[in-house]
Design a protein around this motif. Structure first.
Motif, short mmCIF file in Angstrom:
data_model
loop_
_atom_site.label_atom_id
_atom_site.label_comp_id
_atom_site.label_asym_id
_atom_site.label_seq_id
_atom_site.Cartn_x
_atom_site.Cartn_y
_atom_site.Cartn_z
N LEU A 284 -10.75 9.94 -2.02
CA LEU A 284 -10.96 8.82 -1.79
C LEU A 284 -9.12 8.25 -1.55
N PRO A 285 -7.93 8.77 -2.35
CA PRO A 285 -6.61 8.20 -1.71
C PRO A 285 -6.31 9.42 -0.94
N PRO B 66 1.33 -1.19 0.02
CA PRO B 66 -0.25 0.16 0.36
C PRO B 66 0.49 0.98 -0.22
N TYR B 67 1.71 1.11 0.29
CA TYR B 67 2.70 2.34 0.82
C TYR B 67 3.43 2.63 -0.42
N ARG C 287 1.86 1.90 -3.29
CA ARG C 287 1.08 2.96 -4.07
C ARG C 287 0.87 3.80 -3.97
N ARG C 288 1.00 4.54 -2.71
CA ARG C 288 1.03 5.83 -3.07
C ARG C 288 1.56 7.06 -3.08
N GLU D 171 -8.17 10.48 1.91
CA GLU D 171 -9.13 9.79 2.67
C GLU D 171 -8.36 8.63 3.57
N ILE D 172 -7.37 7.73 2.44
CA ILE D 172 -6.84 6.66 2.63
C ILE D 172 -5.67 7.27 3.62
N CYS D 173 -5.29 7.77 3.14
CA CYS D 173 -4.05 8.53 3.70
C CYS D 173 -3.86 9.14 5.19
N GLY D 174 -5.39 9.26 5.40
CA GLY D 174 -5.86 10.88 6.44
C GLY D 174 -5.52 11.91 6.13
N PHE D 175 -5.52 12.42 5.61
CA PHE D 175 -5.60 14.01 5.57
C PHE D 175 -6.58 14.59 6.56
N ASP D 176 -6.87 15.33 7.21
CA ASP D 176 -8.02 15.99 7.90
C ASP D 176 -8.42 16.91 6.10
N HIS D 177 -10.12 17.10 6.85
CA HIS D 177 -10.73 17.78 5.88
C HIS D 177 -10.77 18.76 4.95
#
Lengths: 302, 225
Positions: free
Chosen positions: B102-103, B75-76, B78-79, B105-111
């Motif tokens: 989606l990408p 996964p890391y 592919r990011r 959100e997967i990495c955990g960015f804030d809104h």
């Protein structure tokens, strides 16, 4: 840490949205779980109530010593003295036959019957309160007293409590077996729900994998869903039990008034309620976890 | 940045998709991968993204050997890659905006940060006005651009595109190639698999030509493969 929390909250909101998009099937699932759980939990609550009632009755274990009808005043005094000197006995109380009759008349409402008697059929009696309340010591004391002269009958008043306790033990075992079996049912329900969800969201899982989602990211919403569904099932079970007890109590009122006593079924205590919710949530999570472990590995991007 | 060394890939069933392929792509290069369908272009891209593993040889991406990469590290990897698919792989149960976010959100960015990045990515591909639409309402060219927006929103250093202009007419295709060129200008490494002769004539760049799994020529220039 903050990020982790934000992600979990986001997934939880997403899960709630998903529950809402399929309200009927979600509702049915939750209901199935709730009913399955309410059976053993309800049985447990009922047994708990009976037990606490029995404990109340048995909290002052006593032995009734009935004297022979032909015992003279001397005999009565002698026996009283002997009982007082006995090591295992803490305190005694003499109940003369006249008072026993009056008590019987008052507590049972059999005044008409008693008024018709030509003579008092009751013997004099001593109520014996032993020092130690354990069952073995009580039985030993009863057996010993039984051999004394001028005693008609020695009755261990709490004997029925022990019989009841053995019965309750049996009931608790039955509840436990039921709980284990229905837990499997709960896990199965969640397993299948999650399996269907995984199949319908196949594309999303595949795409997420392709753009760098970790397994735990993909797993998370499904685990949350299982947890939430289990928790709501637990809440449903609690409500079923609470409402059932309410109904039982209202009909019990009439029954206990007839017997001039008051006895109400108490709802599960705070601790037991929390255990129920925790247990059902954990089972939901477990079902989801098993399903995810089984099915997610089958979806690999091509 | 990307280097293949004597890579062989055989699919279960015995089909040999790549035979002894070796090449190097430097950071910031824009390289075309040409060849007929079935020549092994898609397989080669899949090896870079660790969707498939080579049977022998080494595939090194940003210093990591993909062949030896643990499953949990994929996964890391592919990011750091932007993947653009011929069939777009869009999710039709959510809006244009939600597809692109989606990408992140997967990495955990804030809104707030992710909204900013999504709009920037949509702006770059000319879909900013359509963020609330459903992807199903977009034309083929727009869907491809949406796929590109999703691939670049994470600001990857490598972009892999598999037949990005496959089903598009010439105007749309040169649109998309223009977008790729702008990425090339800001230093992104691009590997574009295509059999579109028009594109190869139009754009300068190195070309790798695959023929039945073998790398035949590494020609530079206006890529007549």
């Amino acid at each position: 840490m903050k990020n982790w929390l934000i992600q979990h909250v986001r997934v939880l909101l997403f899960t709630l949205r998903r529950l809402r998009t399929a309200p009927l099937s979600s509702l049915l699932n939750i209901l199935v779980i709730g009913i399955a759980l309410s059976l053993p939990a309800g049985l447990y609550v009922l047994l708990h109530n009976i037990q606490s009632m029995a404990e109340q009755a048995a909290s002052t274990p006593q032995i009734s010593v009935f004297l022979s009808m032909d015992a003279s005043a001397d005999d009565i005094a002698r026996i009283g003295k002997q009982l007082n000197q006995h090591q295992a006995i803490g305190r005694i109380e003499f109940v003369p036959r006249d008072r026993a009759l009056v008590q019987l008349e008052q507590t049972t409402g059999l005044a008409d019957v008693i008024g018709g008697l030509t003579q008092n059929p009751l013997p004099d009696a001593y109520l014996v309160y032993p020092k130690k309340p354990d069952a073995k010591a009580l039985e030993a004391l009863r057996d010993e007293l039984q051999k004394w002269p001028k005693l008609e009958y020695v009755q261990l008043d709490s004997a029925w409590v022990h019989k009841l306790e053995a019965l309750l033990k049996f009931g608790r075992l039955a509840a436990l077996i039921l709980a284990v079996l229905l837990s499997f049912a709960l896990v199965t329900v969640t397993f299948n729900t999650i399996r269907l969800q995984i199949l319908t969201r196949r594309d999303e899982i595949e795409v997420s994998r392709l753009i760098g989602a970790t397994d735990s990211f993909i797993r998370r919403p499904f685990l949350h869903f299982g947890l939430l569904q289990g928790l709501l099932g637990g809440v449903t079970a609690w409500l079923i039990i609470a409402v059932s007890l309410l109904l039982l109590n209202s009909s019990l009122d009439g029954l206990t008034q007839l017997y001039a006593s008051s006895f109400t079924l108490r709802p599960p205590a705070m601790g037991d309620s929390l255990t129920l919710l925790l247990f059902s949530a954990c089972l939901g999570w477990l079902g989801a976890w098993l399903s995810v472990a089984q099915h997610l590995s089958q979806i690999e991007p091509r | 940045m990307i280097s293949f060394n004597q890579v062989n890939k055989r699919y279960p069933g015995g089909y040999q998709a790549l035979k002894n392929v070796s090449f190097n792509i430097a950071e910031g290069e824009m390289v075309f991968l040409t060849g007929h369908s079935g020549a092994g272009k898609s397989t080669l891209l899949k090896l870079i993204a660790a969707i498939e593993r080579p049977n022998s040889g080494s595939v090194v991406v940003k210093g990591q050997n993909i062949a030896a990469l643990k499953g949990s590290a994929i996964p890391y990897l592919r990011r750091n890659l932007g993947l653009i698919f011929q069939d777009h792989k869009l999710l039709f149960d959510r809006s244009v905006f939600d597809n692109v976010v989606l990408p992140l959100e997967i990495c955990g960015f804030d809104h707030r940060e992710s909204s900013k990045r999504v709009r920037a990515a949509l702006d770059k591909v000319g879909l900013l006005q359509r963020e609330k639409s459903s992807p199903i309402a977009l034309s083929g060219g727009e869907q491809q651009r949406l796929c590109i927006a999703r691939a670049i929103v994470n600001r990857p250093s490598i972009l892999l595109a598999d037949e990005p202009t496959g089903n598009l007419d010439a105007d749309y295709a040169s649109d998309i190639m223009g977008i790729f060129k702008s990425f090339h200008q800001v230093g992104v490494t691009l590997l574009i698999a295509t059999h579109d002769e028009n594109i190869l004539r139009q754009f300068e760049g190195r070309a790798l030509a695959l023929k039945q799994g073998e790398l035949h020529a590494s020609s530079t220039g206006s890529g007549q493969a």
